[in-house]
Design a protein around this motif. Structure first.
Motif, mmCIF file in Angstrom:
data_model
loop_
_atom_site.group_PDB
_atom_site.id
_atom_site.type_symbol
_atom_site.label_atom_id
_atom_site.label_comp_id
_atom_site.label_asym_id
_atom_site.label_seq_id
_atom_site.Cartn_x
_atom_site.Cartn_y
_atom_site.Cartn_z
ATOM 1 N N MET A 182 95.721 2.520 62.398
ATOM 2 C CA MET A 182 96.501 1.547 62.910
ATOM 3 C C MET A 182 96.327 0.836 63.419
ATOM 4 N N PRO A 183 96.945 -0.597 63.424
ATOM 5 C CA PRO A 183 96.112 -1.910 64.665
ATOM 6 C C PRO A 183 96.264 -0.992 66.160
ATOM 7 N N LYS A 184 94.994 -1.144 67.540
ATOM 8 C CA LYS A 184 95.960 -1.036 68.238
ATOM 9 C C LYS A 184 96.267 -2.616 68.865
ATOM 10 N N LEU A 185 97.141 -2.094 70.441
ATOM 11 C CA LEU A 185 96.826 -3.590 70.956
ATOM 12 C C LEU A 185 96.183 -3.829 72.168
ATOM 13 N N ASP A 186 95.856 -5.239 72.144
ATOM 14 C CA ASP A 186 94.303 -5.808 72.804
ATOM 15 C C ASP A 186 94.985 -7.161 73.167
ATOM 16 N N GLN A 187 94.164 -7.571 74.046
ATOM 17 C CA GLN A 187 94.328 -8.606 74.958
ATOM 18 C C GLN A 187 95.297 -9.979 74.290
ATOM 19 N N THR A 188 95.722 -9.801 72.509
ATOM 20 C CA THR A 188 95.985 -10.760 71.845
ATOM 21 C C THR A 188 97.859 -10.550 72.244
ATOM 22 N N HIS A 189 98.634 -9.610 72.608
ATOM 23 C CA HIS A 189 99.451 -8.814 72.630
ATOM 24 C C HIS A 189 100.028 -9.446 73.562
ATOM 25 N N ASP A 190 99.274 -9.563 74.728
ATOM 26 C CA ASP A 190 99.486 -9.953 76.395
ATOM 27 C C ASP A 190 101.241 -10.439 76.329
ATOM 28 N N PRO A 191 102.420 -10.309 77.123
ATOM 29 C CA PRO A 191 103.372 -10.774 77.129
ATOM 30 C C PRO A 191 103.372 -11.777 77.937
ATOM 31 N N LYS A 192 102.409 -11.560 78.594
ATOM 32 C CA LYS A 192 102.055 -13.247 80.139
ATOM 33 C C LYS A 192 101.011 -14.272 79.071
ATOM 34 N N LEU A 193 100.953 -13.299 77.906
ATOM 35 C CA LEU A 193 99.874 -15.235 78.052
ATOM 36 C C LEU A 193 100.881 -15.851 77.307
ATOM 37 N N GLN A 194 100.165 -17.094 77.629
ATOM 38 C CA GLN A 194 101.057 -18.508 77.161
ATOM 39 C C GLN A 194 100.344 -19.965 76.879
ATOM 40 N N SER A 195 100.366 -20.761 75.637
ATOM 41 C CA SER A 195 100.357 -21.089 74.869
ATOM 42 C C SER A 195 100.511 -22.685 75.473
ATOM 43 N N TRP A 196 99.182 -23.952 75.531
ATOM 44 C CA TRP A 196 99.251 -25.262 76.051
ATOM 45 C C TRP A 196 100.042 -25.561 75.219
ATOM 46 N N LEU A 197 100.538 -25.339 73.862
ATOM 47 C CA LEU A 197 101.703 -25.599 73.209
ATOM 48 C C LEU A 197 102.833 -25.316 73.390
ATOM 49 N N ALA A 198 103.714 -26.347 74.537
ATOM 50 C CA ALA A 198 105.320 -26.014 75.322
ATOM 51 C C ALA A 198 105.701 -25.126 74.387
ATOM 52 N N SER A 199 106.156 -25.736 72.971
ATOM 53 C CA SER A 199 107.105 -25.308 71.967
ATOM 54 C C SER A 199 106.668 -23.343 71.981
ATOM 55 N N ALA A 200 105.739 -23.101 71.803
ATOM 56 C CA ALA A 200 105.472 -21.366 71.423
ATOM 57 C C ALA A 200 105.427 -20.665 72.676
ATOM 58 N N ASN A 201 106.393 -21.417 73.998
ATOM 59 C CA ASN A 201 106.227 -20.298 75.078
ATOM 60 C C ASN A 201 107.508 -20.030 74.822
ATOM 61 N N GLY A 202 107.943 -18.913 74.086
ATOM 62 C CA GLY A 202 109.807 -18.427 74.492
ATOM 63 C C GLY A 202 109.858 -18.719 72.810
ATOM 64 N N HIS A 203 109.364 -19.327 71.760
ATOM 65 C CA HIS A 203 109.730 -19.308 70.777
ATOM 66 C C HIS A 203 110.506 -18.014 69.953
ATOM 67 N N PRO A 204 111.267 -18.518 69.148
ATOM 68 C CA PRO A 204 111.525 -17.016 68.862
ATOM 69 C C PRO A 204 111.669 -16.267 67.514
ATOM 70 N N ASP A 205 110.363 -17.345 67.486
ATOM 71 C CA ASP A 205 110.007 -16.571 65.942
ATOM 72 C C ASP A 205 108.460 -16.754 66.028
ATOM 73 N N PHE A 206 107.181 -17.630 66.623
ATOM 74 C CA PHE A 206 106.072 -18.399 66.183
ATOM 75 C C PHE A 206 105.086 -18.418 67.890
ATOM 76 N N PRO A 207 105.914 -17.386 69.316
ATOM 77 C CA PRO A 207 104.723 -16.971 70.344
ATOM 78 C C PRO A 207 103.578 -17.151 70.181
ATOM 79 N N ILE A 208 102.159 -17.262 70.908
ATOM 80 C CA ILE A 208 101.011 -17.262 70.731
ATOM 81 C C ILE A 208 100.494 -15.989 70.182
ATOM 82 N N GLN A 209 102.045 -15.085 70.743
ATOM 83 C CA GLN A 209 101.844 -13.478 70.303
ATOM 84 C C GLN A 209 101.925 -13.115 68.670
#
Length: 435
Positions: free
Chosen positions: A1-28
């Motif tokens: 099964m896939p494991k959790l890593d740094q890509t799942h960090d909920p604090k991760l923010q993108s320089w693309l503002a629309s990705a932060n808090g996007h309902p479908d396609f955040p950086i996670q």
């Protein structure tokens, strides 16, 4: 099964503002698909916020190297089949680099920005060339609800709790979200009529399903063991496997659905990877007391502990009158993938247990996933109890089955405390009149 890593960090923010808090396609999330802009041919891309990252352009800009570059190259063409065949290692390498590249503060931001397209200016295509399509029937509440309408005293057939039931569908009529669906013609027979008639279906229905994209596949004659089955999943999507209930009632005996199902199926355009869904893995719900245990070839302790998924599923309807009045789509049902009686791994193992070979880009459907109550039905057949109890809509209209001009939306969302929520994008289609 896939494991959790740094890509799942909920604090991760993108320089693309629309990705932060996007309902479908955040950086996670970082799902993959195939798109075209006004002046280009279809090519691979990644959804991020309200933009699409062009993988081919990003390669030319020198934004990938090593395994990530090989994976990006395989995912940059007109279909994702080559990428799906590479397996988990390639997906993880590409995901790690995409996450790094799109994270706030990355020095390659300016080069990556030049590879972005506005999603609403692009056309989304089927993400892969589908060789074969198999539809299962693992939503036990749906199977029970439908069975009650025909066999009130014995809704589930004896094999249901032993076998992941499935049938082979039609791959050629699967279309991406946004493609209109033509009401089918077919033979139907009314109870008070001696002979059938031919004409438009009067009992058109949607089906709320999860789609499963196959990755590397197996050699013909070599079954996939339950302990390894999850490795063959390359991603997930939403699937609306439209159904003409009146045509189906007349034609399905003795061989099952035919023209009532093969006229159209709609999928969401983005492939959400198993890695993106790692936070939403769950234990498979325990079987009710008295239910038989799965046969040994379908039994794996690890699969039972984390082979399930906890995803909210939603189906909505907007009629032509609602569109004219500016009304939002009306929710018809809210369900969850936890209502699947069999896991995806069990579906794959059973599918190949006789030596059947799966290939990269093959698509599996779970079958309609309904919940235990009237508010969680995944089909209008269930929600209206076969058309006897019409649904009341905000526009003052009623629906027993779908009518021409109706627009159906499917949505999915992974949400768990301590993680960033992600979605699948819409699976949407409008009903056109029969020819």
């Amino acid at each position: 099964m896939p494991k959790l890593d740094q890509t799942h960090d909920p604090k991760l923010q993108s320089w693309l503002a629309s990705a932060n808090g996007h309902p479908d396609f955040p950086i996670q999330n970082l799902p993959l698909g195939v798109f075209s802009s006004h002046s280009g041919k279809p090519r691979g891309g990644v959804a991020i916020g309200d933009r699409i990252l062009d993988l081919g352009a990003a390669i030319e800009a020198g934004l990938f190297d090593g395994e990530a570059r090989e994976a990006a190259a395989a995912a940059s063409g007109e279909t994702l089949n080559e990428f799906l065949a590479l397996g988990a290692r390639a997906r993880c390498a590409l995901r790690a680099r995409l996450s790094e590249l799109l994270t706030l503060g990355n020095p390659d931001r300016s080069h990556a920005e030049a590879c972005l397209h506005v999603a609403t200016d692009c056309t989304l295509h089927l993400p892969a060339r589908i060789g074969d399509y198999t539809d299962f029937y693992v939503g036990i509440h749906h199977a029970t609800n439908v069975g009650k309408q025909f066999r009130p005293d014995n809704p589930l057939l004896p094999n249901y709790k032993y076998v992941p039931i499935g049938y082979h569908g039609r791959a050629s009529s699967i279309s991406p979200s946004g493609t209109a669906v033509r009401r089918p013609n077919g033979q139907t027979k009314l109870p008070d009529s001696e002979d059938p008639r031919f004409g438009p279906s009067q009992r058109l229905d949607y089906e709320l399903e999860l789609g499963v994209w196959i990755g590397s596949g197996n050699v013909s004659g070599e079954p996939i063991e339950i302990t390894k089955a999850a490795q063959y999943v390359a991603g997930y999507c939403l699937l609306n496997d439209w159904s003409a209930r009146d045509i189906q009632a007349w034609e399905y005996q003795p061989l099952g659905p035919f023209l009532s199902k093969n006229f159209a199926s709609t999928v969401s355009a983005w492939i959400v990877t198993p890695e993106a869904l790692a936070p939403f893995r769950s234990a498979q719900p325990s079987r009710p007391e008295g239910d038989p245990k799965p046969l040994p070839y379908l039994t794996d302790e690890a699969d039972q502990k984390e082979g399930g998924l906890d995803l909210q599923l939603e189906v909505l309807l907007r009629t032509p009158a609602m569109r004219e009045k500016g009304l939002s789509p009306h929710r018809l049902g809210l369900s969850n993938t936890r209502h699947m009686y069999w896991t995806v791994a069990q579906m794959i193992t059973h599918h190949t247990s006789n030596g059947c070979n799966l290939q990269p880009g093959d698509l599996l459907g779970t079958g309609t996933i309904s919940g235990p109550d009237a508010a969680s039905c995944g089909s209008i057949l269930e929600a209206t109890v076969g058309g006897r109890n019409p649904i009341s809509l905000p526009s003052g209209e009623e629906r027993r089955f779908l009518e021409d001009g109706d627009e159906v939306f499917l949505r999915a969302r992974g949400q768990r405390e301590g993680f960033a929520p992600i979605g699948f994008g819409e699976c949407r289609a409008v009903i056109l009149p029969a020819l």
